[in-house]
Design an enzyme around this catalytic site. Structure first.
Site, PDB file in Angstrom:
ATOM      1  N   PRO A  18      -4.929   4.799   7.832  1.00 61.59           N
ATOM      2  CA  PRO A  18      -6.089   5.356   8.547  1.00 61.59           C
ATOM      3  C   PRO A  18      -7.041   4.261   9.040  1.00 61.59           C
ATOM      4  O   PRO A  18      -7.338   3.316   8.314  1.00 61.59           O
ATOM      5  CB  PRO A  18      -6.764   6.237   7.489  1.00 61.59           C
ATOM      6  CG  PRO A  18      -5.673   6.575   6.526  1.00 61.59           C
ATOM      7  CD  PRO A  18      -4.784   5.366   6.490  1.00 61.59           C
ATOM      8  N   PHE A  65      -7.270  -7.833  -3.720  1.00 62.20           N
ATOM      9  CA  PHE A  65      -8.140  -8.972  -3.401  1.00 62.20           C
ATOM     10  C   PHE A  65      -8.606  -9.692  -4.674  1.00 62.20           C
ATOM     11  O   PHE A  65      -8.584 -10.918  -4.752  1.00 62.20           O
ATOM     12  CB  PHE A  65      -9.371  -8.509  -2.608  1.00 62.20           C
ATOM     13  CG  PHE A  65      -9.097  -8.176  -1.152  1.00 62.20           C
ATOM     14  CD1 PHE A  65      -7.883  -8.486  -0.554  1.00 62.20           C
ATOM     15  CD2 PHE A  65     -10.078  -7.550  -0.376  1.00 62.20           C
ATOM     16  CE1 PHE A  65      -7.634  -8.170   0.787  1.00 62.20           C
ATOM     17  CE2 PHE A  65      -9.840  -7.249   0.964  1.00 62.20           C
ATOM     18  CZ  PHE A  65      -8.623  -7.551   1.548  1.00 62.20           C
ATOM     19  N   ARG A 119       3.008   8.167   4.112  1.00 61.90           N
ATOM     20  CA  ARG A 119       1.968   8.792   3.305  1.00 61.90           C
ATOM     21  C   ARG A 119       2.134  10.307   3.220  1.00 61.90           C
ATOM     22  O   ARG A 119       1.400  10.978   2.489  1.00 61.90           O
ATOM     23  CB  ARG A 119       0.589   8.502   3.895  1.00 61.90           C
ATOM     24  CG  ARG A 119       0.149   7.067   3.725  1.00 61.90           C
ATOM     25  CD  ARG A 119      -1.106   6.813   4.529  1.00 61.90           C
ATOM     26  NE  ARG A 119      -1.517   5.439   4.402  1.00 61.90           N
ATOM     27  CZ  ARG A 119      -2.553   5.017   3.661  1.00 61.90           C
ATOM     28  NH1 ARG A 119      -3.305   5.852   3.013  1.00 61.90           N
ATOM     29  NH2 ARG A 119      -2.845   3.744   3.569  1.00 61.90           N
ATOM     30  N   TYR A 169       2.402  12.208  -0.123  1.00 59.83           N
ATOM     31  CA  TYR A 169       1.148  12.372  -0.878  1.00 59.83           C
ATOM     32  C   TYR A 169       0.243  13.379  -0.164  1.00 59.83           C
ATOM     33  O   TYR A 169      -0.215  14.352  -0.756  1.00 59.83           O
ATOM     34  CB  TYR A 169       0.460  11.012  -0.982  1.00 59.83           C
ATOM     35  CG  TYR A 169      -0.820  10.982  -1.783  1.00 59.83           C
ATOM     36  CD1 TYR A 169      -0.819  11.225  -3.158  1.00 59.83           C
ATOM     37  CD2 TYR A 169      -2.032  10.658  -1.171  1.00 59.83           C
ATOM     38  CE1 TYR A 169      -1.998  11.161  -3.890  1.00 59.83           C
ATOM     39  CE2 TYR A 169      -3.212  10.591  -1.901  1.00 59.83           C
ATOM     40  CZ  TYR A 169      -3.183  10.842  -3.261  1.00 59.83           C
ATOM     41  OH  TYR A 169      -4.354  10.771  -3.984  1.00 59.83           O
ATOM     42  N   VAL A 213      -6.531  -2.079  -2.183  1.00 61.29           N
ATOM     43  CA  VAL A 213      -7.166  -3.263  -1.614  1.00 61.29           C
ATOM     44  C   VAL A 213      -8.073  -4.003  -2.601  1.00 61.29           C
ATOM     45  O   VAL A 213      -8.065  -5.231  -2.655  1.00 61.29           O
ATOM     46  CB  VAL A 213      -7.901  -2.905  -0.297  1.00 61.29           C
ATOM     47  CG1 VAL A 213      -9.111  -2.012  -0.534  1.00 61.29           C
ATOM     48  CG2 VAL A 213      -8.296  -4.153   0.453  1.00 61.29           C
TER      49      VAL A 213
HETATM   50  N1  UDP Z   1      -5.387  -3.450   2.558  1.00 62.66           N
HETATM   51  C1  UDP Z   1      -5.456  -4.783   2.919  1.00 62.66           C
HETATM   52  N2  UDP Z   1      -4.893  -5.720   2.091  1.00 62.66           N
HETATM   53  C2  UDP Z   1      -4.295  -5.399   0.913  1.00 62.66           C
HETATM   54  C3  UDP Z   1      -4.247  -4.039   0.528  1.00 62.66           C
HETATM   55  C4  UDP Z   1      -4.802  -3.104   1.391  1.00 62.66           C
HETATM   56  O1  UDP Z   1      -5.993  -5.125   3.993  1.00 62.66           O
HETATM   57  O2  UDP Z   1      -3.820  -6.318   0.217  1.00 62.66           O
HETATM   58  C5  UDP Z   1      -5.985  -2.448   3.446  1.00 62.66           C
HETATM   59  C6  UDP Z   1      -5.084  -1.244   3.733  1.00 62.66           C
HETATM   60  O3  UDP Z   1      -4.228  -1.528   4.835  1.00 62.66           O
HETATM   61  C7  UDP Z   1      -6.098  -0.177   4.060  1.00 62.66           C
HETATM   62  C8  UDP Z   1      -7.293  -0.540   3.163  1.00 62.66           C
HETATM   63  O4  UDP Z   1      -7.115  -1.891   2.796  1.00 62.66           O
HETATM   64  O5  UDP Z   1      -6.489  -0.228   5.405  1.00 62.66           O
HETATM   65  C9  UDP Z   1      -7.398   0.309   1.917  1.00 62.66           C
HETATM   66  O6  UDP Z   1      -6.141   0.328   1.303  1.00 62.66           O
HETATM   67  P1  UDP Z   1      -5.839   1.037  -0.086  1.00 62.66           P
HETATM   68  O7  UDP Z   1      -4.370   0.944  -0.310  1.00 62.66           O
HETATM   69  O8  UDP Z   1      -6.743   0.481  -1.120  1.00 62.66           O
HETATM   70  O9  UDP Z   1      -6.291   2.552   0.102  1.00 62.66           O
HETATM   71  P2  UDP Z   1      -6.094   3.650   1.248  1.00 62.66           P
HETATM   72  O10 UDP Z   1      -5.397   3.061   2.444  1.00 62.66           O
HETATM   73  O11 UDP Z   1      -5.296   4.728   0.605  1.00 62.66           O
HETATM   74  O12 UDP Z   1      -7.486   4.034   1.547  1.00 62.66           O
END
Ligand code: UDP
Length: 329
Positions: free
Chosen positions: A273, A192, A143, A146, A188
């Site tokens: 995170p 989903f 990450r 970014y 995520v």
């Molecule tokens: N995540 C998950 N399943 C997925 C995609 C993401 O459990 O299919 C988890 C990911 O590991 C993270 C959270 O959902 O802890 C949010 O992920 P996202 O990529 O949406 O955003 P970010 O991590 O940048 O907040």
């Protein structure tokens, strides 16, 4: 009539901003290089008398004719999958791209608002995150491209303010959702919902105990609009403080979609995170802003939009062939 340049105009947030500024009676110049943006998001604005689109990579150069009252810098890949695929473009757009836009703002005497991110706090050791927290970022992790580019963007933007007296605004955006998110960008919520619509199991990364706080797009756009018009130069968190674990979030999506599928567990990505929640006291007091859309309502609207997409979009990759761009790193 005020004129505004919006970079990342074909993206999720950029396209909603275009709609908002047009609705406010402004002329909107939308710019995007379409690496991760999608013209479907702007189709309804093509031919609109107050909208012009420029297909341009701001990391190379940026020029637009005529006056500009405002610049909103929303161009950047914004999903962990994208950073892995296009790390150098991700670094360039928030560093070189920001530099080019700050120069343009100087030349045009525009006010500029840059879209920063909760990722400047990294995997935070302070909870909830206030603007005063400096963050816990791994510069060389996946990450880092970014997070560090956004941190550089903030530093550069502040330097243009203090050294040149440029009118600058910095919004730190937390997880946001709503219609026009890319279905297959790995985030995520679309992950989903896409899985539910395709009849696949929902993939939880790690044990699902990590938290996020999701803001509906209309609330976010309102916060950004108010920040732009405010006189506040220091960074301001814009997000919804209503925190939820990813496991509970999966349950909400299962209920919402009525899917018969189950959840399956996958490894937690590196440097993911563990918790994230904005402290929005500053936005409340300075902008008189707080989110209004509760998650149940926002998720319903978002799901309705995803369901209305043609079925082939469910399976489409929704980004261009990155090899075109890797040659130009
Ligand atoms: N995540 C998950 N399943 C997925 C995609 C993401 O459990 O299919 C988890 C990911 O590991 C993270 C959270 O959902 O802890 C949010 O992920 P996202 O990529 O949406 O955003 P970010 O991590 O940048 O907040």
């Amino acid at each position: 009539m005020p004129r505004v340049l919006i970079t990342g105009a074909a993206g999720f947030l950029g396209s909603h901003l275009c709609d908002r500024f047009i609705a406010e009676g402004m002329e909107v110049l939308g710019m995007d290089n379409l690496i991760t943006g999608n013209m479907d998001n702007l189709e309804h604005l093509m031919g609109h008398p107050k909208f012009i689109f420029y297909n341009n990579d701001i990391s190379d150069y940026v020029h637009v004719p005529g006056k500009l009252n405002y610049i909103l810098h929303f161009a950047s890949p914004a999903s962990p999958i994208d950073y892995l695929k296009i790390p150098i473009q991700t670094l360039k757009v928030s560093s070189l791209g920001t530099h080019n836009l700050l120069g343009l703002a100087m030349q045009k005497k525009s006010r500029i608002l840059v879209a920063s991110t909760s990722e400047v706090y990294g995997d935070p050791l302070v909870h909830p995150q206030t603007e005063e927290y400096y963050g816990n970022v791994n510069p060389v992790g996946p990450r880092g491209v970014y997070d560090e580019a956004k941190r550089f963007m903030e530093a550069m933007t502040m330097a243009y303010h203090t050294y040149h007296g440029l009118e600058t605004r910095i919004g730190r955006i937390f997880n946001t959702y709503g219609p026009r998110m890319r279905l297959n960008d790995g985030r995520v919520l679309p992950a989903f919902i896409g899985q539910a619509l395709r009849g696949e199991d929902l993939t939880i990364f790690g044990d699902g105990s990590q938290t996020r706080s999701f803001c509906y797009v209309d609330d976010l756009i309102e916060g950004i609009y108010r920040l732009l018009l405010s006189d506040h130069v220091d960074p301001v968190n814009i997000g919804n403080p209503h925190e939820i674990t990813i496991s509970d979030f999966a349950e909400e999506i299962i209920k919402l979609t009525g899917t018969q599928q189950k959840v399956v567990y996958k490894p937690l990505p590196v440097n993911d995170p563990m918790q994230r929640q904005p402290d929005i006291s500053k936005a409340k007091s300075i902008l008189d802003w707080e989110p209004k859309v509760v998650r149940a309502k926002g998720l319903e609207r978002t799901y309705t939009w995803f369901k209305s997409l043609p079925e082939e979009r469910l399976y489409r990759k929704e980004h261009r062939d990155f090899t075109d761009f890797s040659r130009r790193n």
